[in-house]
Design an enzyme around this catalytic site. Sequence first.
Site: not given
Length: 344
Positions: A213-215, A232, A270, A300
């Site tokens: 999300a959001p895609g 998600d 991600d 990250k």
Amino acid sequence: MATRKTLLSMAADSWPVAKDELLRHVEDAVEVRRVGEESFVLEAAHTTAADIAALARQVPLVFPRHLTNVVAEYDHAAAGLDTVVDFLDTAIREYNAGPEVSLQIWLSGKTAYKFSRHDAWEKAAQVLTDRGYQVTRTGSPIAVSICFTPKTAIAGVNRVADSLSSWPGGEVRLSKTPEQISRAEFKLEELFKAHPIDEGVEPKGTALDYGAAPGGWTRLLAERGYRTTAVDPGDLDPRVLKLPGVVHERTTAGNFLRDTRSRFDLLVNDMKMSPDRSSRLMVDSARLLNPYGVAVTTLKTGSHRVLEQIDESFAILGTAYDIEFARQLRHNRNEITVVLRRFD
């Protein structure tokens, strides 16, 4: 003693860790000095730009984005652009480049020069043309670089194949499109340019997108031809749900991993997780990939203990994958994009 100098670009915030990474792996380094906001010069006894590019391909180095062999460094305000050609002419010929070269102009930090990048390119191109070269912006195997910094201008010549990026200074420029769902798309889009993970592969097969999300990443994968499962608990943009082959699994990555029996050709992740947790998830998820399947993840790292976090993550990932590519791309911030290939 004569030394070799290499000009490198990196993210401005990554300067200290980029310097430490280089000193760790370049044993004959004499000096590493910052010359601009996103650039530094490595001086070494024997190491060349090609040697550093090889280190980056072997994935000890993740922070350099672009590099070139330094052939001249000068005070542009006093010398003018014409001065550099005397150095470039000899350097280009040493590469047996033929008559065609690509010319790259880039800026690193705020400069006081009274000209634009366009003006500098036009002037330098004319000087090289007058010397008998065919000058292009891209496409030649040899690139001539001129980097302007607040205090100096640095000229370099290098094979594009050993430059890490064909973009001046590694400054990959991507434009937002009406179809874009999120800015995170730039990271995956840049990766496809820097390391084409599926070049020549048709049909594209199946893909799994963790934390979709959001895609944005799902959209890019679907538009490349992948039948994509987006995982998600949150909502996907309605435009993504309408794309052919997209299936939304409204659950967490952990639950999906536990429950699914599906297999995929490509896995991307991600999600905002610590590097060690993300790496362990990718290792656990390796069983969802077909043999020699590809995985992409972003680590990250933040800004503390960065090299240690990278070392720890690579050690974890190495238990299930070969690490094919790892770099802090221009559209990464405090993170590293990593491409993995599952063991047999």
